[in-house]
Motif scaffolding. Sequence first.
Motif, PDB file in Angstrom:
ATOM      1  N   GLY A   1     -60.123 -61.508 -43.283  1.00  0.00           N
ATOM      2  CA  GLY A   1     -61.314 -60.682 -43.130  1.00  0.00           C
ATOM      3  C   GLY A   1     -62.445 -61.432 -42.451  1.00  0.00           C
ATOM      4  O   GLY A   1     -62.615 -62.636 -42.643  1.00  0.00           O
ATOM      5  N   LEU A   2     -63.224 -60.697 -41.665  1.00  0.00           N
ATOM      6  CA  LEU A   2     -64.416 -61.227 -41.011  1.00  0.00           C
ATOM      7  C   LEU A   2     -65.617 -60.422 -41.504  1.00  0.00           C
ATOM      8  O   LEU A   2     -65.806 -59.278 -41.104  1.00  0.00           O
ATOM      9  N   VAL A   3     -66.399 -61.006 -42.394  1.00  0.00           N
ATOM     10  CA  VAL A   3     -67.580 -60.331 -42.945  1.00  0.00           C
ATOM     11  C   VAL A   3     -68.800 -61.089 -42.442  1.00  0.00           C
ATOM     12  O   VAL A   3     -69.243 -62.062 -43.047  1.00  0.00           O
ATOM     13  N   ALA A   4     -69.332 -60.629 -41.325  1.00  0.00           N
ATOM     14  CA  ALA A   4     -70.391 -61.381 -40.636  1.00  0.00           C
ATOM     15  C   ALA A   4     -71.797 -60.963 -41.045  1.00  0.00           C
ATOM     16  O   ALA A   4     -72.768 -61.581 -40.604  1.00  0.00           O
ATOM     17  N   GLY A   5     -71.937 -59.926 -41.864  1.00  0.00           N
ATOM     18  CA  GLY A   5     -73.268 -59.580 -42.365  1.00  0.00           C
ATOM     19  C   GLY A   5     -73.696 -58.164 -42.061  1.00  0.00           C
ATOM     20  O   GLY A   5     -73.022 -57.420 -41.335  1.00  0.00           O
ATOM     21  N   SER A   6     -74.845 -57.801 -42.612  1.00  0.00           N
ATOM     22  CA  SER A   6     -75.395 -56.449 -42.445  1.00  0.00           C
ATOM     23  C   SER A   6     -76.690 -56.456 -41.653  1.00  0.00           C
ATOM     24  O   SER A   6     -77.324 -55.425 -41.509  1.00  0.00           O
TER      25      SER A   6
ATOM     26  N   ILE B   1     -61.047 -64.335 -46.730  1.00  0.00           N
ATOM     27  CA  ILE B   1     -62.157 -63.740 -45.983  1.00  0.00           C
ATOM     28  C   ILE B   1     -63.129 -64.822 -45.553  1.00  0.00           C
ATOM     29  O   ILE B   1     -63.527 -65.671 -46.359  1.00  0.00           O
ATOM     30  N   MET B   2     -63.512 -64.796 -44.276  1.00  0.00           N
ATOM     31  CA  MET B   2     -64.645 -65.584 -43.796  1.00  0.00           C
ATOM     32  C   MET B   2     -65.878 -64.713 -43.969  1.00  0.00           C
ATOM     33  O   MET B   2     -65.930 -63.599 -43.447  1.00  0.00           O
ATOM     34  N   THR B   3     -66.877 -65.190 -44.696  1.00  0.00           N
ATOM     35  CA  THR B   3     -68.017 -64.339 -45.018  1.00  0.00           C
ATOM     36  C   THR B   3     -69.359 -65.033 -44.829  1.00  0.00           C
ATOM     37  O   THR B   3     -69.466 -66.256 -44.969  1.00  0.00           O
ATOM     38  N   CYS B   4     -70.366 -64.229 -44.533  1.00  0.00           N
ATOM     39  CA  CYS B   4     -71.744 -64.698 -44.557  1.00  0.00           C
ATOM     40  C   CYS B   4     -72.147 -64.913 -46.008  1.00  0.00           C
ATOM     41  O   CYS B   4     -71.425 -64.524 -46.934  1.00  0.00           O
ATOM     42  N   SER B   5     -73.300 -65.532 -46.226  1.00  0.00           N
ATOM     43  CA  SER B   5     -73.790 -65.691 -47.595  1.00  0.00           C
ATOM     44  C   SER B   5     -74.448 -64.384 -48.037  1.00  0.00           C
ATOM     45  O   SER B   5     -74.549 -63.437 -47.265  1.00  0.00           O
ATOM     46  N   GLY B   6     -74.880 -64.335 -49.295  1.00  0.00           N
ATOM     47  CA  GLY B   6     -75.564 -63.141 -49.789  1.00  0.00           C
ATOM     48  C   GLY B   6     -74.688 -62.291 -50.693  1.00  0.00           C
ATOM     49  O   GLY B   6     -73.694 -62.759 -51.259  1.00  0.00           O
ATOM     50  N   THR B   7     -75.053 -61.020 -50.808  1.00  0.00           N
ATOM     51  CA  THR B   7     -74.361 -60.105 -51.723  1.00  0.00           C
ATOM     52  C   THR B   7     -72.884 -59.992 -51.405  1.00  0.00           C
ATOM     53  O   THR B   7     -72.059 -59.800 -52.311  1.00  0.00           O
ATOM     54  N   ALA B   8     -72.527 -60.121 -50.127  1.00  0.00           N
ATOM     55  CA  ALA B   8     -71.118 -59.994 -49.739  1.00  0.00           C
ATOM     56  C   ALA B   8     -70.236 -60.982 -50.487  1.00  0.00           C
ATOM     57  O   ALA B   8     -69.101 -60.661 -50.871  1.00  0.00           O
TER      58      ALA B   8
ATOM     59  N   LEU C   1     -64.173 -73.535 -40.227  1.00  0.00           N
ATOM     60  CA  LEU C   1     -63.771 -72.266 -40.842  1.00  0.00           C
ATOM     61  C   LEU C   1     -62.262 -72.076 -40.745  1.00  0.00           C
ATOM     62  O   LEU C   1     -61.607 -71.692 -41.728  1.00  0.00           O
ATOM     63  N   ALA C   2     -61.706 -72.344 -39.575  1.00  0.00           N
ATOM     64  CA  ALA C   2     -60.262 -72.161 -39.381  1.00  0.00           C
ATOM     65  C   ALA C   2     -59.465 -73.086 -40.299  1.00  0.00           C
ATOM     66  O   ALA C   2     -58.455 -72.669 -40.897  1.00  0.00           O
ATOM     67  N   ASN C   3     -59.924 -74.323 -40.435  1.00  0.00           N
ATOM     68  CA  ASN C   3     -59.205 -75.273 -41.294  1.00  0.00           C
ATOM     69  C   ASN C   3     -59.223 -74.831 -42.756  1.00  0.00           C
ATOM     70  O   ASN C   3     -58.213 -74.956 -43.470  1.00  0.00           O
ATOM     71  N   GLU C   4     -60.372 -74.316 -43.228  1.00  0.00           N
ATOM     72  CA  GLU C   4     -60.452 -73.891 -44.625  1.00  0.00           C
ATOM     73  C   GLU C   4     -59.596 -72.648 -44.872  1.00  0.00           C
ATOM     74  O   GLU C   4     -58.923 -72.535 -45.905  1.00  0.00           O
ATOM     75  N   VAL C   5     -59.623 -71.713 -43.926  1.00  0.00           N
ATOM     76  CA  VAL C   5     -58.781 -70.521 -44.066  1.00  0.00           C
ATOM     77  C   VAL C   5     -57.310 -70.917 -44.085  1.00  0.00           C
ATOM     78  O   VAL C   5     -56.531 -70.426 -44.920  1.00  0.00           O
ATOM     79  N   ALA C   6     -56.919 -71.805 -43.187  1.00  0.00           N
ATOM     80  CA  ALA C   6     -55.525 -72.265 -43.143  1.00  0.00           C
ATOM     81  C   ALA C   6     -55.122 -72.941 -44.452  1.00  0.00           C
ATOM     82  O   ALA C   6     -54.008 -72.747 -44.951  1.00  0.00           O
TER      83      ALA C   6
END
Length: 388
Positions: free
Chosen positions: A201-206, A275-282, A341-346
């Motif tokens: 998942g790519l959750v880049a923010g609102s 999921i790669m996500t922005c900080s916050g409520t997500a 990010l890629a290394n942590e997801v992997a």
Amino acid sequence: MNLLKSTESWCTIKIFFSAGESSGDQHAANLFTELKTRRPALIGVGMGSVKMAQAGIDLCYDSSNIAVIGAAEVVTRYIEIRRVLAAVQKKLIDEQPDLLICVDYKEFNYQLARFAKRHGIKVLFYVSPQVWAWRRDRVKKYGAVIDMMAVIFPFESAYYEAENIPVRYVGHPSVDKVIPQLSKPAALKAFHLNPNEPIIGLVAGSRVNEIKRLLPVMLSAAAQLKTRFPACQFVLPQADSISDALIQFYLKKSAIDVTVVKHQQYDVMQCCNVIMTCSGTATLEIALLGIPMVICYKVNPLTYWLGRYLVKTPFIGLPNIIFGEGIVREYIQHDATPTNLANEVAYLLTDTNATQALCHHLNVVREKLGQGGGIQAMATLVLDMLPA
């Protein structure tokens, strides 16, 4: 009959809502919906966005135009934000509501609350500033302009009680909200996803600025992951506050195939392996779903510098703050690179023990947030503050 209509009009209760960001817009909408089930004659007006309008709140301004994050970003939009504040203040006086509910959007709503108190309007602040992270002196500052602070984390009450400021813990609204509408098998089928291959998942923010800073980084990370996991799939739950044009602008620059899903963020999130996500409520929403994640955070350099000076907590991610340890990897500012990010997801895709441990920790976070009922508790508080 005329007398009856006159009496009904005189008894009408009006609430003014002020929400400046996507999460606040959703919280206010859910709250008003719950209130209307208990007091159907209630009228809602104020500043917000799509969700509040859909709930039946009469909007005087669409707050998606001023949803920014960080000190430097606020400076660049200062004139516009001040103009909107003046317009909302005027509308507040014109409406003369029985209660002003300020939902998050701290500094703007602080100014609005102070204005309301000067004009004899009762103020309820919903979602406390993060006084436990930075500037604890704000407890007294906010206490001077409100009639009640509604906090969403159980540990927040003590900060206000120590200063004899009215406070009530109502619970986090996301506990009830983060519920997929589809079963996982049905969601996988609906979004044409293969459960036998990694789904990322790519959750880049609102907010627009979040998308501009984070989505290119996430897409570059996705490109690296595609070389390591050729069959992996990418999904992007698009926030209602973000336009199709902005998302497509970045997707067209990328060679990665990304499935974009609107209005079903929890359905698609539950399908993800990581999921790669922005900080916050997500981050909290993903934690409530029990999905492994990596957090990234990039802001204007000035905002970042000020944050390093002012913020006292060692973490930015809500799951880490609530758990009390760094259970989710955070990559901030210069460390928020595609390779990191890629290394942590992997790592999370391939190390079963690490993934199981993280999922266990996320379950602890969920338990700490309680059993839900946050919106119902908040609605009870609102009714307690309104005329009978």
